[in-house]
Design an enzyme around this catalytic site. Structure first.
Site, mmCIF file in Angstrom:
data_model
loop_
_atom_site.group_PDB
_atom_site.id
_atom_site.type_symbol
_atom_site.label_atom_id
_atom_site.label_comp_id
_atom_site.label_asym_id
_atom_site.label_seq_id
_atom_site.Cartn_x
_atom_site.Cartn_y
_atom_site.Cartn_z
ATOM 1 N N HIS A 143 0.835 -1.207 0.000
ATOM 2 C CA HIS A 143 0.000 0.000 0.000
ATOM 3 C C HIS A 143 0.866 1.252 0.000
ATOM 4 O O HIS A 143 1.458 1.627 1.016
ATOM 5 C CB HIS A 143 -0.931 -0.007 1.220
ATOM 6 C CG HIS A 143 -1.824 1.193 1.277
ATOM 7 N ND1 HIS A 143 -2.236 1.767 2.454
ATOM 8 C CD2 HIS A 143 -2.383 1.945 0.283
ATOM 9 C CE1 HIS A 143 -3.006 2.810 2.189
ATOM 10 N NE2 HIS A 143 -3.103 2.939 0.889
ATOM 11 N N GLU A 155 2.988 0.498 3.300
ATOM 12 C CA GLU A 155 2.508 -0.536 4.205
ATOM 13 C C GLU A 155 2.610 -1.874 3.486
ATOM 14 O O GLU A 155 2.056 -2.044 2.387
ATOM 15 C CB GLU A 155 1.052 -0.269 4.608
ATOM 16 C CG GLU A 155 0.881 0.956 5.487
ATOM 17 C CD GLU A 155 -0.568 1.215 5.858
ATOM 18 O OE1 GLU A 155 -0.824 1.575 7.017
ATOM 19 O OE2 GLU A 155 -1.446 1.062 4.981
ATOM 20 N N ASN A 193 -4.872 4.383 7.644
ATOM 21 C CA ASN A 193 -6.266 4.778 7.475
ATOM 22 C C ASN A 193 -7.076 4.567 8.744
ATOM 23 O O ASN A 193 -7.984 5.344 9.052
ATOM 24 C CB ASN A 193 -6.903 4.014 6.312
ATOM 25 C CG ASN A 193 -6.585 4.644 4.974
ATOM 26 O OD1 ASN A 193 -6.267 5.825 4.895
ATOM 27 N ND2 ASN A 193 -6.646 3.859 3.920
#
Length: 497
Positions: A143, A155, A193
């Site tokens: 990510h 990530e 997030n």
């Protein structure tokens, strides 16, 4: 793809994320094949990458050799079969589970048996995306963050069957292209997030309670806590269509955990098209000539010359000394009483100490007060006494933000929620504690990671703030993480290690 680079990379999806991944890899000399289902989209993305590079070269910011290496490393693909020779294929297409699963089902039959497959999804569980693969051991999440050329964090998320060797190779790849990888457990929202929810949602809760305006909250978080942007500025930048949707998804995915709860206003902003900068209006107006709302208190009152202290606290004495006012040895029944509640509102604090709530002027001294001071009074507080303290602060060269009565002021409650959610992520084992901090700093530009905030406040003080807010509000939104409670009660100092 072993650690002897360059390898051949395939990227599917030539949007902002896919093109950014292709650019950073190609800049490091890795041959990149870029594919997009839209006709000519891959070629257009490569042209845009090289166009920006040529401008940097013309400005003397990119050497000719670097430009040549970038140009020679990028090539468009017309079909998935063009990715057959790739050692790693990264998917960066639309956030649709069926579309991603279908793509990987095809790729698995095209690439070599030892080639790696990775998804750049920002929300879909890695294990779910790769559930139907015949060789899930070579599949993981990778990510990246937008804009990829500027954002250092990646990530790296394993699925339930991802092999350790796959994680090692993806880690090595990330480092090779200049990124800082953080290994994150596969959970809704991954790390950044999920961890980023507290900053915005607690600001929204503060606004919903009519404690302060968006401009006041943003100014406090910038000036007192050194955030680059306040929460409402940040929401306007990303857009309500993004941040509300993510907040709702994570709240539902975590079975309505109140710590992730947003507000009706957040949804209303989306439904009425007040999306933020992209729509010209969000929490602020971006119309041409629109005046920025002020966060600063204005008063014609004479500065206070005498104050009493609600408690014998060194922080209060130091603050009063900085104002140049006389601290009364005995209460004269008239002067403002300076207080520094932690997690309490003025009402509860004054009544607990047996003080007259009308005369108490609370000051948040938990954070930096060199540029801005937050003052808070009870609903029946004497506005004249508050204004006299505000005038003294303004005379000392600092701005003042005056807010309504609130458990935890503004900064205490927002930072406490950021830190507490970080502690809960550590409890869940989403990543190593220091990696949680690194990811939040790199992924969201926070001045400190959540566990660093906890250390800055002090574990015992943070625990006290949360417990007071939970008790006074009756809301389990503020329940302390067991990870925090244990360390605070044990008196651990280097507890984020």
């Amino acid at each position: 793809m072993e650690q002897n680079f360059p390898a051949r990379l395939g990227v599917v999806g030539a949007g902002a994320m896919g093109a950014g991944i292709a650019e950073v890899a190609a800049a490091c000399g890795i041959p990149v094949t870029l594919l997009d289902a839209r006709q000519n989209a891959a070629t257009a993305a490569i042209d845009a990458i090289l166009g920006r590079a040529c401008k940097r070269h013309a400005a003397g910011k990119l050497e000719q050799a670097q430009l040549d290496r970038l140009a020679s490393a990028l090539s468009p693909a017309e079909d998935l079969s063009d990715l057959a020779a790739c050692d790693l294929v990264i998917e960066a297409i639309v956030e649709d589970l069926d579309a991603k699963r279908g793509l990987f089902a095809q790729l698995e039959d095209i690439v070599a048996p030892d080639a790696l497959l990775a998804t750049n999804t920002s929300s879909l569980p890695i294990g779910v995306v790769g559930a139907a693969l015949h060789h899930p051991e070579r599949f993981a999440g990778l990510h990246f963050f937008n804009p990829v050329p500027l954002m250092k964090l990646v990530e790296v998320i394993p699925g339930p069957a991802t092999a350790a060797a796959t994680m090692d190779r993806l880690n090595a790849f990330s480092l090779y292209i200049g990124k800082e990888p953080v290994i994150v457990r596969d959970t809704p929202g991954f790390l950044v997030n999920l961890g980023g929810r507290a900053f915005a949602t607690e600001a929204l809760a503060t606004l919903q309670e009519n404690v302060a305006t968006p401009a006041q909250i943003d100014a406090i978080m910038r000036d007192c806590c050194s955030f680059r942007m306040g929460p409402f500025e940040l929401m306007d930048l990303t857009g309500m269509d993004v941040n509300f949707t993510v907040s709702q998804f994570l709240h539902q995915s975590h079975f309505a955990d109140p710590r992730l709860r947003s507000t009706p206003l957040h949804r209303y902003m989306l439904e009425t098209g007040q999306l933020g900068r992209k729509a010209g209006r969000g929490f602020y107006s971006y119309a041409e000539g629109a005046a920025a709302p002020s966060a600063d208190a204005r008063t014609d009152a004479a500065p206070a010359t005498q104050v009493g202290l609600a408690e014998n606290l060194p922080e209060l004495a130091e603050f009063a000394a900085g104002l140049g006012v006389e601290v009364l040895a005995q209460d004269d029944g008239r002067a403002p009483l300076l207080a520094f509640p932690l997690g309490e509102d003025v009402t509860a604090h004054a009544l607990r100490l047996g003080l007259d709530p009308r005369r108490v002027v609370a000051v948040d001294l938990a954070f930096d007060t060199t540029r801005r001071v937050t003052l808070m009074t009870a609903p029946n507080g004497d506005a004249g006494l508050r204004d006299s303290v505000a005038a003294a602060v303004i005379a000392s060269g600092r701005a003042v933000t005056a807010i309504a009565d609130s458990t935890g002021f503004v900064a205490q409650r927002i930072v406490a929620m950021v830190a507490n959610l970080g502690c809960e992520m550590a409890q869940m084992g989403l990543a190593a504690p220091r990696d949680i901090d690194k990811a939040m700093r790199l992924g969201l530009n926070y001045p400190l990671g959540p566990l660093e905030w906890a250390e800055r406040l002090g574990a015992s003080r943070l625990l006290s703030i949360l417990r007071q807010m939970q008790a006074l509000s009756g809301d389990d939104r503020y329940r302390p993480s067991p990870w925090l409670r244990r360390r605070a009660e044990l008196g651990l100092d280097s507890w984020a290690a």
